[in-house]
Scaffold this motif. Structure first.
Motif, PDB file in Angstrom:
ATOM      1  N   TYR A  17      -7.260  -3.803   2.383  1.00  0.00           N
ATOM      2  CA  TYR A  17      -8.282  -3.603   1.349  1.00  0.00           C
ATOM      3  C   TYR A  17      -7.691  -3.843  -0.039  1.00  0.00           C
ATOM      4  O   TYR A  17      -8.232  -4.612  -0.842  1.00  0.00           O
TER       5      TYR A  17
ATOM      6  N   PHE B 273     -13.840  -1.370   5.574  1.00  0.00           N
ATOM      7  CA  PHE B 273     -13.146  -1.478   4.293  1.00  0.00           C
ATOM      8  C   PHE B 273     -13.254  -2.878   3.691  1.00  0.00           C
ATOM      9  O   PHE B 273     -13.268  -3.031   2.481  1.00  0.00           O
TER      10      PHE B 273
ATOM     11  N   MET C 126       0.845  -1.199   0.000  1.00  0.00           N
ATOM     12  CA  MET C 126       0.000   0.000   0.000  1.00  0.00           C
ATOM     13  C   MET C 126       0.877   1.244   0.000  1.00  0.00           C
ATOM     14  O   MET C 126       0.661   2.171  -0.786  1.00  0.00           O
TER      15      MET C 126
ATOM     16  N   VAL D 249      -6.647   0.083   4.933  1.00  0.00           N
ATOM     17  CA  VAL D 249      -6.418   0.376   3.512  1.00  0.00           C
ATOM     18  C   VAL D 249      -5.446  -0.642   2.909  1.00  0.00           C
ATOM     19  O   VAL D 249      -5.655  -1.130   1.796  1.00  0.00           O
TER      20      VAL D 249
ATOM     21  N   TRP E  98      -5.300   6.816  -4.872  1.00  0.00           N
ATOM     22  CA  TRP E  98      -4.642   5.894  -3.948  1.00  0.00           C
ATOM     23  C   TRP E  98      -3.225   6.325  -3.618  1.00  0.00           C
ATOM     24  O   TRP E  98      -2.721   6.048  -2.545  1.00  0.00           O
TER      25      TRP E  98
ATOM     26  N   ALA F 116      -8.772   7.584   4.397  1.00  0.00           N
ATOM     27  CA  ALA F 116      -9.999   6.874   4.016  1.00  0.00           C
ATOM     28  C   ALA F 116     -10.686   7.571   2.844  1.00  0.00           C
ATOM     29  O   ALA F 116     -11.142   6.930   1.902  1.00  0.00           O
TER      30      ALA F 116
ATOM     31  N   ALA G 148      -3.476   8.754  -0.803  1.00  0.00           N
ATOM     32  CA  ALA G 148      -3.825   8.028   0.423  1.00  0.00           C
ATOM     33  C   ALA G 148      -2.574   7.365   0.993  1.00  0.00           C
ATOM     34  O   ALA G 148      -2.309   7.438   2.194  1.00  0.00           O
TER      35      ALA G 148
ATOM     36  N   THR H 157      -8.978   6.950  -0.406  1.00  0.00           N
ATOM     37  CA  THR H 157      -9.107   5.562  -0.828  1.00  0.00           C
ATOM     38  C   THR H 157     -10.494   5.291  -1.380  1.00  0.00           C
ATOM     39  O   THR H 157     -10.659   4.684  -2.434  1.00  0.00           O
ATOM     40  N   ASN H 158     -11.517   5.761  -0.687  1.00  0.00           N
ATOM     41  CA  ASN H 158     -12.899   5.401  -1.032  1.00  0.00           C
ATOM     42  C   ASN H 158     -13.550   6.356  -1.997  1.00  0.00           C
ATOM     43  O   ASN H 158     -14.241   5.951  -2.912  1.00  0.00           O
TER      44      ASN H 158
END
Lengths: 410, 276
Positions: free
Chosen positions: B129, B218, A49, B126, A378, A369, A381, A372-373
């Protein structure tokens, strides 16, 4: 000692070493399943990530050859005809494979008009390849003769980028590649970090101010009474975070108990806005984190003998002076542990500000968040997340160092 | 810390000021939890005092079979036990291993094992996810169980580690010398003695999973919606006394947890004293 036994000695040593090694291997075999599990389900996901925060592979995936050529270009005037040709030949296949869509999103961060330029150029490209693309492309759209367009493309060419990490502290590179702060109206992230630090700092300070006296009382009361009062600390500790958050809404809302009590006492006439703002966030976070301050303080204070303080008083020190100069310094290990623990936990808060705060009370986690959402950015984030993670891990290392030096039992 | 008879006037004032201050802090800690309980029996649909009439309608709403609350409770009761079990097995084994031998990098390994407790939940959420999306575990019970096991494991390692501090490893050698297999030694000799630590670690892990909302938001789709997720959206959208009813039930659960933990702690103390 017989000669045979002396001969056996090295053998014995070797056996002992082997036994010792076997023991170590057995111990490692017991730890291995957990470590492998954590590496796969925890470290690797977080690592990949965070990689997104510096990853810049979109152009290399969509237009590999052009990306390579652009990196060699010096960024002055216009790139060579070879670059034009490479772009024109790679665009159609990039669209077919779908890689162009992802690259388009990346281009948006440089200049929102570039994506349209790409798709429009693709549509108008002649079926028969012309001899010189550096003539044809500017004919399709004159912007292809603008060096700025090519510079923007060049920015997206390297494998890695620092733009997201820089952006998360409101810094960008100008056309010459020098670092500068973004325009004041675009500054957002430093403000978010500042807000996160202010909320966490305030909560930690209030926890210390409320927790220190209470821990002192609990540590000095007779065991029976202090165990009974400890329930007041442990029950909130074990109660669901969401239950406590809901309870604070009930208490602080405009028709809630606190407002009604203040109106009943004649202190205020109109209900105060106590929740869905900074005040509500700080009160609820303090309530949730207070046990984490009290417990380490209590365990350190429990181990402090009262005789030092008594000795100081019997030697003529004023009780306050004895408390401040003799007792308090002995509690500093607990103060440090509790303070860092509460601060670390506060930094990453998400749920409480989301439920009890207004838009200007959201902390870094909320924006991780959000990106990301909601906006699917990304990379941003990941960049914000890595700064949050680094801050947390540094404080965790300090905490470990302090706790290992002066062991604190929970 | 009683006040001596010869205390001066200022000392008396300070003494009582200090006690009153501590009393207020205790009130601050407990009041929010107590305030929500009576509201769950209110017949009004607003969460406000004074309560005009009493009813059990909100409990009825929660216990409606097939309703959102029971469905999410069912999901939580699928996820939390499996996550706890996984955390208990992996955590207990690792704690035993960590206690048996010294090797370089042990401190670092311990920091890694405890880090799920420290890393901000949003980063865990995250990270998982994206990762679970690529391996097809998104929106699945398995994904949530694995995630919650990660979050629960540090508690098991800490509590088992603490009970192992007083453990005499010669007992294992004795068992082995009498012909017991390592497995039998573990189940007949080690486990009964470290059980308080294993169970309290398990309770921590269970409570963590049962109250976890960030990662679940998530990783779960509406099908796997857990109880905390349902509460989160309830509080966010329309906070009704049904939330207070559920909160009351959860408070009862935390009282029970507290009692069990206290009982385990005393039992553990007794065991370690008997060992000495």
């Amino acid at each position: 000692m017989s000669a045979a036994m002396i001969d056996d000695l090295p053998k014995l040593k070797a056996q002992l070493r082997r036994a010792e090694r076997l023991k170590k291997l057995k111990a490692l075999a017991l730890i291995a399943p957990l470590v492998i599990f954590l590496l796969l389900a925890f470290v690797f996901p977080i690592g990949t990530m965070l990689w997104r925060g510096i990853d810049n592979s979109e152009m290399q995936l969509a237009l590999p050859q052009t990306a390579q050529l652009l990196q060699q270009w010096d960024g002055q005037n216009l790139p060579s005809a070879e670059v034009f040709k490479s772009l024109a030949s790679e665009l159609p296949s990039a669209q077919k494979s779908g890689a162009l869509g992802k690259y388009g999103r990346r281009l948006n961060y440089e200049d929102p008009t570039l994506k349209t330029l790409m798709t429009q150029t693709l549509r108008k490209m002649p079926i028969e390849p012309p001899s010189d693309w550096s003539q044809t492309l500017p004919q399709i759209n004159p912007r292809w003769s603008d060096p700025k367009v090519w510079q923007a493309l060049k920015n997206t060419a390297p494998r890695l980028t620092d733009r997201y990490l820089l952006a998360s502290v409101d810094v960008e590179r100008n056309a010459q590649g020098d670092l500068q702060f973004v325009a004041p109206d675009k500054k957002v992230y430093l403000d978010i970090f500042q807000r996160t630090l202010i909320i966490s700092g305030t909560v930690t300070l209030v926890c210390l101010l409320l927790g220190f006296p209470l821990a002192y009382l609990l540590a000095t009361l007779p065991t029976g009474t202090s165990n009974l009062l400890m329930i007041f600390v442990l029950l909130p500790f074990w109660t669901s975070l969401l239950v406590r958050t809901a309870a604070w809404i009930v208490l602080l809302q405009s028709g809630g108990l606190v407002n009604n009590a203040l109106i009943g006492l004649g202190i205020i006439q109109e209900p105060l806005q106590l929740v869905f703002n900074r005040f509500g966030v700080i009160v609820a976070m303090t309530h949730i984190l207070l046990p984490f301050m009290i417990l380490p303080l209590y365990s350190v204070m429990k181990g402090i003998s009262p005789s030092y303080q008594r000795a100081a008083i019997s030697l003529g020190a004023h009780p306050f002076k004895a408390f401040w100069q003799v007792y308090v310094p002995q509690t500093l290990a607990g103060v440090a542990a509790g303070t860092i623990l509460v601060f670390i936990m506060a930094l990453g808060y998400y749920i409480t500000p989301a439920l009890l705060g207004g838009p200007s009370d959201q902390m870094v986690s909320y924006y991780v968040a959000y990106y990301t959402n909601t906006t699917n950015n990304w990379s941003m984030a990941a960049a914000l997340g890595s700064l949050l993670l680094i801050a947390t891990l540094v404080l965790y290392a300090v905490y470990n160092h302090l706790v290992n030096k002066n062991p604190v039992r929970r | 810390m009683a006040l001596p008879i010869y205390a001066s006037r200022t000392e008396k004032i300070w003494f009582w000021a200090f006690r009153i201050f501590c009393g207020l802090v205790l009130l601050f800690l407990i009041l929010p939890i107590l305030v929500i309980v009576p509201l769950s029996f209110s017949d009004s649909s607003f969460l406000t005092y004074p309560i005009t009439g009493y009813s059990l309608q909100w409990y009825r709403e929660i216990f409606t079979a097939g309703g959102p609350w029971m469905e999410s409770l069912k999901n939580s009761l699928i996820i939390a036990p499996f996550a706890t079990l996984l955390a208990m097995i992996l955590g207990t084994l690792a704690a035993i291993g960590l206690n048996q031998a010294h090797f370089p990098g042990k401190g670092l390994l311990m920091a890694l094992i405890l880090s799920p407790m420290i890393v901000p939940l949003i980063i865990v959420a995250v990270g998982m996810y994206f990762f679970f999306a690529t391996i097809g575990l998104l929106n699945s019970y398995t994904g949530l169980i694995l995630a919650h096991a990660v979050l629960g494991v540090p508690f098991v390692v800490i509590t088992v580690n603490a009970t192992l501090q007083g453990f005499d490893y010669n007992q294992m050698r004795a068992g082995a010398s009498l012909g017991a297999s390592p497995t039998r030694t573990f189940f007949d000799i080690v486990l009964p003695q470290i059980l308080p630590g294993v169970i309290s670690g398990g309770l921590f892990a269970f409570a963590t999973s049962f109250d976890e909302v960030v990662v679940a938001l998530f990783l779960a789709s509406p099908t796997e919606r857990t109880l905390p997720m349902q509460m989160f959206s309830g509080i966010r959208e329309n906070i009704s006394p049904a939330i207070a009813a559920l909160a009351t039930l959860l408070i009862i659960m935390s009282v029970l947890l507290l009692l069990v933990m206290e009982w385990l702690r005393r039992r553990g103390e007794k065991l370690s004293q008997a060992g000495v």
